[in-house]
Enzyme design. Structure first.
Site, short mmCIF file in Angstrom:
data_model
loop_
_atom_site.label_atom_id
_atom_site.label_comp_id
_atom_site.label_asym_id
_atom_site.label_seq_id
_atom_site.Cartn_x
_atom_site.Cartn_y
_atom_site.Cartn_z
N HIS A 170 -9.05 2.00 -0.29
CA HIS A 170 -8.32 2.38 0.56
C HIS A 170 -9.49 3.42 2.05
O HIS A 170 -9.84 4.25 0.45
CB HIS A 170 -6.76 3.08 -0.88
CG HIS A 170 -6.10 4.01 0.56
ND1 HIS A 170 -5.79 5.16 0.88
CD2 HIS A 170 -4.92 3.46 1.42
CE1 HIS A 170 -5.04 5.58 1.54
NE2 HIS A 170 -4.36 4.76 1.24
N GLU A 222 0.88 -1.20 -0.30
CA GLU A 222 0.24 0.21 0.11
C GLU A 222 0.71 1.84 0.13
O GLU A 222 1.06 1.72 0.71
CB GLU A 222 -0.92 0.16 1.54
CG GLU A 222 -2.19 1.25 1.32
CD GLU A 222 -2.43 1.14 2.73
OE1 GLU A 222 -2.74 0.39 2.95
OE2 GLU A 222 -2.68 2.29 3.06
N ASP A 262 2.48 1.58 3.90
CA ASP A 262 2.71 3.04 3.51
C ASP A 262 2.87 4.13 4.07
O ASP A 262 3.04 4.98 4.34
CB ASP A 262 1.41 3.19 4.71
CG ASP A 262 0.16 4.56 4.53
OD1 ASP A 262 0.01 4.87 3.81
OD2 ASP A 262 -0.48 4.46 5.44
C1 1DF Z 1 -2.52 9.74 5.53
C2 1DF Z 1 -2.19 8.40 5.78
C3 1DF Z 1 -2.48 9.68 4.47
C4 1DF Z 1 -2.72 7.38 4.77
C5 1DF Z 1 -2.95 8.88 3.35
O1 1DF Z 1 -3.22 9.50 1.96
C6 1DF Z 1 -3.38 7.68 4.00
C7 1DF Z 1 -2.01 10.15 7.12
C8 1DF Z 1 -3.75 10.88 2.07
O2 1DF Z 1 -1.12 10.03 7.80
O3 1DF Z 1 -2.37 11.39 6.50
O4 1DF Z 1 -3.09 6.63 2.49
N1 1DF Z 1 -2.79 5.33 4.89
O5 1DF Z 1 -3.14 5.18 4.39
O6 1DF Z 1 -2.98 5.36 6.60
MN MN Z 2 -2.40 4.53 2.83
#
Ligand code: 1DF
Ligand code: MN
Length: 340
Positions: A177, A10, A303
């Site tokens: 997602h 991811e 991530d």
């Molecule tokens: C954040 C986390 C942002 C994830 C994401 O996409 C993301 C974040 C804008 O920390 O703001 O994919 N995530 O999957 O945990």
């Molecule tokens: Mn993510």
């Protein structure tokens, strides 16, 4: 040698063009408080935002160096949230095509380091299905990424089912997602700063996954495979209660929209879904997810670049599981689910 390759499933990228379009939406007053919260922050000048902006736009040496530094053999790349799902349909469809082309160029340059999922625009379900087919057949992409709701709408609505039909037919997974909750539900989250990855993402995306399950999507598309990040957005912890309450509601005929399914809700989660460890580098819930879903159902994800923390890889390396199960978690499950 570790005896396995680390495939991270991811991992986000954002072409400069996407970030420019996000900025434009913000300037034009786009009326989605979740989008404004997320991209208002990440297009800003804080140290976290500027470090992220550099990494997320790179599909070359910079990213490869970070992967080398953390022992990541391969990233399965996807367009960052909310993808193209905030734009009007024609613009969204055209952008998805262009970004998928860019992704496939990067993969062609580094085929042993990068793989990827196709961005699609559910705003135009038939166009999205077509783009998924083009992505898989012509660009060698390995599935679709959908960043949860599309302007407040969820994929269990039958108007979106062309997407599931295409994924089943092409035999590729759909990665659901997170994104921020839609305007209709974000109020109590945003008041306390809980709309993002800290919790709001999981509530919103867990809801989306459950809507797909109870609506009967998997009875209609029994071979459909859905991947969820963040160890299943909380759902694995709820299997017993969801099954119990769903059966009770069906028996009481309490809601017209809640009808008997061919299987228990938990069975769809175990048989049609996979979860990844994105953002959840913590031994207890990883072992728990493996124990209730099975070791074939849990895949590693970092991530990157949102949670680029080299020490977290060590947590996964040191899990108290067999070498064979560690190879499944890091490598073979991803190879199987994404046909790598
Ligand atoms: C954040 C986390 C942002 C994830 C994401 O996409 C993301 C974040 C804008 O920390 O703001 O994919 N995530 O999957 O945990
Ligand atoms: Mn993510």
């Amino acid at each position: 040698m570790a005896g396995y390759l680390r495939i991270a499933t991811e991992e986000a990228f954002a072409p400069p063009e996407l970030i420019a379009r996000y900025r434009k939406l913000l300037e034009d007053g786009y009326d989605d408080p979740g989008f404004r919260s997320l991209w208002g922050f990440y297009s800003g000048a804080s140290p976290r935002a500027t470090a992220l902006a550099e990494r997320i736009q790179d599909l070359g040496e910079r990213r490869l160096r970070d992967m080398d530094d953390t022992g990541i053999a391969m990233q399965i790349l996807s367009l960052t949230a909310p993808g193209v799902q905030v734009f009007d349909a024609p613009e969204a469809t055209a952008l998805a095509r262009s970004f998928n082309d860019q992704l496939s160029d990067a993969i062609r340059k580094h085929p042993d380091r990068f793989s990827g999922l196709a961005a699609i625009a559910p705003q135009d379900p038939a166009g999205a299905a077509k783009e998924l087919e083009r992505g898989v057949r012509q660009l060698n992409l390995k599935g679709a990424i959908v960043n949860s709701h599309t302007r407040g709408e969820y994929l269990d609505d039958s108007k979106f089912w062309a997407i599931f039909e295409a994924a089943e037919y092409l035999n590729v997974p759909v990665y659901i997602h997170p994104t921020t909750p839609p305007k209709s539900m974000i109020g109590p989250f945003i008041e306390r700063g809980l709309d993002g990855a800290i919790f709001g993402f999981a509530v919103e995306t867990g809801l989306h996954l459950l809507r797909i399950i109870v609506s009967g999507v998997f009875d209609r598309f029994p071979k459909l495979r859905i991947v969820a990040g963040h160890l299943g957005e909380g759902l694995p912890y709820w299997l017993f209660r969801i099954d119990f309450m769903h059966a009770a509601m069906v028996k009481a005929n309490r809601y017209p929209a809640v009808q008997k399914l061919q299987k228990k809700p938990s069975e769809y989660i175990k048989e049609n879904m996979y979860v990844t460890t994105s953002g959840m580098a913590w031994e207890p819930p990883i072992l728990y997810a493996q124990s209730v879903l099975g070791v074939d159902r849990v895949l590693y994800a970092m991530d990157y670049p949102y949670q680029f923390v080299p020490e977290e890889v060590k947590v996964t390396d040191h899990l108290p599981i067999s070498d064979a199960d560690k190879k499944k978690l890091y490598q073979s499950n991803a190879e199987q689910v994404f046909s790598i």
